[in-house]
Enzyme design. Structure first.
Site, PDB file in Angstrom:
ATOM      1  N   TYR A 141       0.859  -1.184   0.000  1.00  0.00           N
ATOM      2  CA  TYR A 141       0.000   0.000   0.000  1.00  0.00           C
ATOM      3  C   TYR A 141       0.893   1.231   0.000  1.00  0.00           C
ATOM      4  O   TYR A 141       1.546   1.526   1.002  1.00  0.00           O
ATOM      5  CB  TYR A 141      -0.901  -0.049   1.238  1.00  0.00           C
ATOM      6  CG  TYR A 141      -1.957   1.018   1.364  1.00  0.00           C
ATOM      7  CD1 TYR A 141      -2.157   1.998   0.395  1.00  0.00           C
ATOM      8  CD2 TYR A 141      -2.787   1.035   2.476  1.00  0.00           C
ATOM      9  CE1 TYR A 141      -3.150   2.959   0.532  1.00  0.00           C
ATOM     10  CE2 TYR A 141      -3.786   1.992   2.630  1.00  0.00           C
ATOM     11  CZ  TYR A 141      -3.956   2.950   1.661  1.00  0.00           C
ATOM     12  OH  TYR A 141      -4.935   3.902   1.813  1.00  0.00           O
ATOM     13  N   LYS A 169      -1.444  -1.452  -4.059  1.00  0.00           N
ATOM     14  CA  LYS A 169      -2.464  -0.415  -4.093  1.00  0.00           C
ATOM     15  C   LYS A 169      -1.735   0.916  -3.992  1.00  0.00           C
ATOM     16  O   LYS A 169      -1.074   1.204  -2.994  1.00  0.00           O
ATOM     17  CB  LYS A 169      -3.448  -0.551  -2.936  1.00  0.00           C
ATOM     18  CG  LYS A 169      -4.543   0.520  -3.001  1.00  0.00           C
ATOM     19  CD  LYS A 169      -5.031   0.938  -1.637  1.00  0.00           C
ATOM     20  CE  LYS A 169      -5.897   2.183  -1.789  1.00  0.00           C
ATOM     21  NZ  LYS A 169      -6.330   2.735  -0.487  1.00  0.00           N
TER      22      LYS A 169
END
Length: 310
Positions: A141, A169
Site C-alpha cells: 500500500y 495499491k
C-alpha cells in the site's frame, strides 16, 4: 476456505469500507450489515476493511478485531475480503493478520510504518520479513501523503518476486508513478495494480491497471462498477459520461471545508443521508456540524450520481 488470489488475481472495484460507529467505542453492527449488503448488491469485486477510508489508525484494537470477524462472517466467502494491518509495530501488524486469517479473510494490506521514515533498503527488508511471517497474502500500500514514506518503483519490483506479495495499491495520486508500474509489470498479469484515488480509476484501467479502491463506492457502488466495466470494455463514451459523475462527487462532497479529513467528513455525512450510518467519525476526528450536514445533503441530492444510482 479463503479465495485463492494467487490463482485468481484480484481485479475490479474493491471499496475501502467505511467503519460505522454507534459511539466512539462501539461499532454500528446493524449499519455495517446494511453497508455490506449495499456494497454486495452494487456488484463490487472485493471488500477492503480497515483502510484509510475505514479510519484504520483511529480504531481501537478490540474494535478492529470485532470488525474483521463481523465483516468476514457477513461476506461469507462471496467476494475477497482484504484487511488493513498497517502499524508502526511489525508485531501488531502480524497480530492483526492472524485475526484476519482466523476470521476467514483472503489477504492483508500494509502501508509502510509511519512516524520514523524508512529508507528504500529498510522498506524492502521490512516488507520481505513481514511477508515471510504472514498467514495470508500481502498487498503493498503506497500512501506517501499519510505515511511520509514512498514505496519506490524499484522497491516494488524487488518485492514482487516474493511469493506472498501479490500486488500494489497506489494512493500516491501520481499518474507518472502508476504508469511506470504498469510498464514495469506489463508482462506480469499475476501482479495486481490497483489505484486509490477514484478520480484516476478509469484512466488507470484503460492503461492496463486492474481496478480501484474507490471510497465513493460506499455511497454509489454500482456507479464505480459500471465505470470499471466501461473502462475494461474500452467504451470511451460511457467512461466519459460516468467519469463526470465521479468528478462531481469529488468536487461537491469531498471538498467542503479545509480539513485534512474533509474527504471522510463528506463521505460519511453523505452516507448518513443515504441511510448508511450516522456520519460519526472516530476520535479525534469530528463529524460535520448540523449546518455542514445540511450543505452536504443539498449537494448530494443535486448530484447526477444521486439521481441515477441512489
Amino acid at each position: 476456505m479463503p479465495i485463492d488470489l494467487k490463482m485468481n488475481p484480484l481485479k475490479g472495484v474493491i471499496p475501502p469500507m467505511a467503519t460505522l460507529l454507534s459511539d466512539a467505542n462501539t461499532l454500528d453492527l446493524q449499519g455495517t450489515t446494511k453497508l455490506i449488503d449495499h456494497l454486495m448488491h452494487g456488484g463490487v469485486h472485493g471488500l477492503f476493511v480497515l483502510g484509510t477510508t475505514g479510519e484504520c489508525t483511529n480504531i481501537a484494537y478490540p474494535m478492529r478485531k470485532e470488525l474483521i470477524e463481523f465483516a468476514c462472517r457477513q461476506v461469507a466467502g462471496r467476494i475477497p475480503v482484504l484487511v488493513g494491518i498497517t502499524d508502526t509495530s511489525p508485531a501488531e501488524s502480524l497480530s492483526l493478520a492472524r485475526v484476519a486469517a482466523d476470521a476467514g479473510a483472503d489477504a492483508v494490506v500494509a502501508a509502510p510504518p509511519y512516524y520514523f521514515g524508512l529508507g528504500e533498503r529498510e522498506l524492502i527488508s521490512y516488507f520481505g520479513r513481514l511477508a515471510d511471517q504472514l498467514p495470508l497474502p500481502l498487498y503493498l500500500y503506497n500512501m506517501p501523503s499519510h505515511t511520509k514514506t514512498s514505496l519506490t518503483g524499484a522497491a516494488v519490483l524487488e518485492l514482487s518476486s516474493h511469493p506472498n506479495i501479490l500486488g500494489l495499491k497506489d494512493s500516491s495520486g501520481n499518474a507518472v508513478y502508476f504508469n511506470g508500474m504498469l510498464y514495469a509489470f506489463k508482462d506480469r498479469p499475476d501482479f495486481t495494480l490497483l489505484v486509490g484515488p477514484e478520480e484516476m480509476m478509469a484512466s488507470a484501467v484503460l492503461m492496463g491497471g486492474h481496478g480501484g479502491v474507490s471510497g465513493g463506492a460506499n455511497m454509489f457502488p454500482r456507479l464505480y462498477v459500471d465505470l470499471y466495466t466501461a473502462a475494461t470494455q474500452g467504451n470511451l463514451q460511457e467512461v466519459a459520461r460516468l467519469q463526470q459523475m465521479v468528478m462531481e462527487i469529488a468536487a461537491e462532497i469531498y471538498a467542503l471545508g479545509s480539513y485534512g479529513s474533509s474527504f471522510l467528513k463528506g463521505l460519511k455525512a453523505s452516507m448518513a443521508v443515504l441511510g448508511l450510518g450516522n456520519g460519526r467519525l472516530s476520535p479525534p476526528l469530528e463529524a460535520f456540524d448540523a449546518q455542514n450536514m445540511k450543505q452536504i445533503e443539498n449537494r448530494l441530492k443535486g448530484l447526477k450520481a444521486y439521481q441515477t444510482y441512489a
